[in-house]
Design a protein around this motif. Structure first.
Motif, mmCIF file in Angstrom:
data_model
loop_
_atom_site.group_PDB
_atom_site.id
_atom_site.type_symbol
_atom_site.label_atom_id
_atom_site.label_comp_id
_atom_site.label_asym_id
_atom_site.label_seq_id
_atom_site.Cartn_x
_atom_site.Cartn_y
_atom_site.Cartn_z
ATOM 1 N N PRO A 179 0.782 -1.314 0.108
ATOM 2 C CA PRO A 179 0.023 -0.020 0.094
ATOM 3 C C PRO A 179 0.800 1.023 -0.098
ATOM 4 N N ILE A 180 0.500 2.183 -0.735
ATOM 5 C CA ILE A 180 1.002 3.436 -0.848
ATOM 6 C C ILE A 180 0.346 4.653 -0.036
ATOM 7 N N TRP A 181 0.972 5.284 0.851
ATOM 8 C CA TRP A 181 0.515 6.368 1.550
ATOM 9 C C TRP A 181 1.300 7.749 1.048
ATOM 10 N N ILE A 182 0.274 8.676 0.736
ATOM 11 C CA ILE A 182 1.019 10.164 0.330
ATOM 12 C C ILE A 182 0.390 11.246 1.607
ATOM 13 N N PRO A 183 1.052 11.776 2.427
ATOM 14 C CA PRO A 183 0.448 12.823 3.145
ATOM 15 C C PRO A 183 0.216 14.141 2.361
ATOM 16 N N THR A 184 -1.031 14.804 2.786
ATOM 17 C CA THR A 184 -1.319 16.082 2.151
ATOM 18 C C THR A 184 -2.152 16.959 3.024
ATOM 19 N N ASN A 185 -2.090 18.325 2.913
ATOM 20 C CA ASN A 185 -2.841 19.200 3.794
ATOM 21 C C ASN A 185 -3.671 19.741 2.672
ATOM 22 N N THR A 186 -3.990 19.197 1.521
ATOM 23 C CA THR A 186 -4.753 20.061 0.728
ATOM 24 C C THR A 186 -6.034 19.095 0.309
ATOM 25 N N ALA A 187 -7.116 19.717 0.208
ATOM 26 C CA ALA A 187 -8.268 18.965 -0.022
ATOM 27 C C ALA A 187 -8.494 18.555 -1.173
ATOM 28 N N ALA A 188 -8.053 19.372 -2.397
ATOM 29 C CA ALA A 188 -8.287 18.841 -3.672
ATOM 30 C C ALA A 188 -7.147 17.671 -4.019
ATOM 31 N N THR A 189 -6.054 17.876 -3.402
ATOM 32 C CA THR A 189 -5.128 16.467 -3.630
ATOM 33 C C THR A 189 -5.406 15.492 -2.877
ATOM 34 N N LYS A 195 -9.389 8.894 -5.402
ATOM 35 C CA LYS A 195 -9.370 8.415 -6.240
ATOM 36 C C LYS A 195 -8.447 7.380 -6.931
ATOM 37 N N GLN A 196 -7.227 7.675 -6.567
ATOM 38 C CA GLN A 196 -6.287 6.681 -7.237
ATOM 39 C C GLN A 196 -6.005 5.674 -6.278
ATOM 40 N N GLY A 197 -6.421 5.393 -5.275
ATOM 41 C CA GLY A 197 -6.365 4.471 -4.121
ATOM 42 C C GLY A 197 -5.124 4.520 -3.247
ATOM 43 N N TYR A 198 -4.499 5.806 -3.279
ATOM 44 C CA TYR A 198 -3.404 5.786 -2.047
ATOM 45 C C TYR A 198 -4.390 6.030 -0.772
#
Length: 224
Positions: A179-189, A195-198
């Protein structure tokens, strides 16, 4: 009241492995090993470490491969991973090689957190202009996914990374990849990552009110 769900709430340790003023480096790193064993004994579901460089007492985990090998070999049940590997100052091919070993070493318990980093001096100390960090991260992420899921030889010619005639002798234990995780502070991101399953992560210092919208958008992306 009780909220019924098909998935239980899970708990994680997130550790900087920060230096302690009254401990030697050796003592602190040995303590980290004991912390991993204790977290497993107490029933934690995940154990994440993070990568920092030249950042004072938060610099004891510059190599995620080293820190995560300690977790892999001192636990049997917990899932674990980096949160995150800083791709802009890394060679993504080397990152893939190390992560593949960790996935097999742990019997398929690896989670992969990837990001661009949040501290500009860590990039500039490596000679990486901060204005290129997002583009480097985006290309590095695309490469990691390709390398994890490609059988046979392949090459990669991108703007920032060029690799030729790569042959990885084994793929990940978890298929198609961990599984891939990507932190973000942005709602659009967050919506796009959903949608991409991260998976996504967040830094609580920004505040829970901000993240209500971020995670609402993430769940909307997952649903779509």
């Amino acid at each position: 009241g009780t909220i019924m769900s098909s998935k239980k709430m899970e708990f994680a340790v997130f550790s900087h492995i920060a230096e302690k003023a009254k401990s030697t480096i050796n003592t602190r790193l040995n303590e980290f090993t004991y912390e991993v064993r204790l977290a497993e004994e107490l029933g934690y579901d995940y154990f994440f470490t993070t990568e920092h460089h030249f950042s004072g007492r938060f610099s004891l985990s510059p190599s995620q491969a080293v820190s995560l090998a300690v977790i892999a070999q001192n636990s049997t049940r917990m899932r674990f991973g980096p949160m995150v590997v800083q791709l802009p100052i890394s060679q993504p091919l080397r990152v893939v090689e190390e992560l593949l070993i960790l996935d097999h070493m742990s019997g398929g318990r690896l989670e992969i957190g990837l990001g661009r980093g949040i501290t500009p001096h860590e990039h500039t100390s490596y000679g990486i202009p901060t204005k290129t960090d997002y583009a480097r991260f985006k290309e590095g992420l695309e490469f990691v996914l390709k390398a994890m899921t490609t059988e046979g030889r392949f090459s990669w010619v991108g703007e920032y990374y060029q690799y030729f005639d790569i042959e990885l002798p084994w793929g990940p234990l978890q298929k198609p990849c961990p599984p891939i995780w990507i932190p973000t502070n942005t709602a659009a991101t967050a919506y796009e990552y959903g949608k991409q399953g991260y998976g996504v992560g967040a830094f609580a210092v920004v505040g829970p009110d901000h993240f209500t919208k971020v995670f609402d958008e993430y769940r909307r992306g997952c649903d779509e």
